[in-house]
Design an enzyme around this catalytic site. Structure first.
Site, short mmCIF file in Angstrom:
data_model
loop_
_atom_site.label_atom_id
_atom_site.label_comp_id
_atom_site.label_asym_id
_atom_site.label_seq_id
_atom_site.Cartn_x
_atom_site.Cartn_y
_atom_site.Cartn_z
N CYS A 45 0.98 6.39 -1.63
CA CYS A 45 1.77 5.23 -2.09
C CYS A 45 3.06 5.69 -2.74
O CYS A 45 4.13 5.10 -2.52
CB CYS A 45 0.97 4.39 -3.09
C1 BEZ Z 1 -2.80 7.14 -1.66
O1 BEZ Z 1 -1.84 6.42 -1.85
O2 BEZ Z 1 -2.69 8.35 -1.58
C2 BEZ Z 1 -4.17 6.55 -1.50
C3 BEZ Z 1 -4.48 5.35 -2.12
C4 BEZ Z 1 -5.75 4.82 -1.99
C5 BEZ Z 1 -6.69 5.48 -1.22
C6 BEZ Z 1 -6.35 6.68 -0.57
C7 BEZ Z 1 -5.07 7.21 -0.71
#
Ligand code: BEZ
Length: 211
Positions: A45
């Site tokens: 994210c």
């Molecule tokens: C991420 O943004 O890295 C992420 C968020 C939720 C689950 C898996 C990865």
């Protein structure tokens, strides 16, 4: 009910990092991109939010407003902004919706309970100036999106909204386009003065109009 192409997108009021937003009013006569991400302070994210900030001027050029969303409260979005700037080199320059009660996420079907019942998946909605849904895609939490592809689709949507054309596989701005089959050759003569190549009666290729 699933939001489908051509539907008027749901309106909502929400708190964002830029203050309260009434969505349809906020969109005004612009195109819009509403996208969700699972969580603040998560690695993928953080990279995506930095990338959208980097590309913001490209969305602006296309008269397209961008707004993000997760189920975190706005205060967490503000807290995460420092990490985005530090690690991605681009500060947040578009609003992020705080949706802790999942009111917006549920309206847009951004919670997929068999993937996660607590966080939004990576949804993207491209909305036209008529407030109708032009494109939706869904990615899993583990895969970061390619926001240059979203810009490419907006280029196609804006072109095909103006001219009787469609865009072929992997098309990019400035490349040849396809005359839609509903246009007769007679009509095409007036609409496409640069001419076209007929590969099949249903496959007529012409230079991109307007360049
Ligand atoms: C991420 O943004 O890295 C992420 C968020 C939720 C689950 C898996 C990865």
């Amino acid at each position: 009910m699933t939001l489908q192409l051509g539907d008027t997108v749901p309106d909502f009021k929400a708190d964002t990092t830029d203050g309260p937003v009434s969505f349809h009013d906020w969109l005004g006569s612009s195109w819009g991109v509403l996208f969700s991400h699972p969580k603040d302070f998560t690695p993928v994210c953080t990279t995506e939010l930095g990338e959208v900030a980097r590309l913001k001027k490209e969305f602006d050029k296309r008269n397209t407003k961008v707004i993000g969303l997760s189920v975190d409260p706005v205060k967490d979005h503000h807290a995460g902004a420092g990490d985005i700037k530090e690690t991605q080199g681009h500060a947040l320059n578009f609003p992020l919706i705080g949706d802790p009660d999942k009111a917006v996420a549920n309206k847009y079907g951004m919670i997929h309970p068999n993937a996660s019942d607590t966080a939004t998946v990576r949804s993207v909605f491209v909305i036209g100036p008529d407030k109708k849904l032009k494109l939706s895609i869904t990615y899993p939490a583990s895969t970061g999106r390619n926001f240059e592809e979203i810009l490419r689709v907006i280029d196609s949507l804006q072109l095909t909204a103006q001219h009787s054309v469609a865009t072929p596989v992997n098309w990019k701005q400035g490349e040849d386009v396809i005359i839609v089959p509903s246009i007769t050759d007679e009509q095409a003569k007036a609409k496409f003065p640069k001419g076209w190549k007929t590969l099949k009666p249903y496959l007529r290729v012409t230079p991109q109009p307007g360049v």
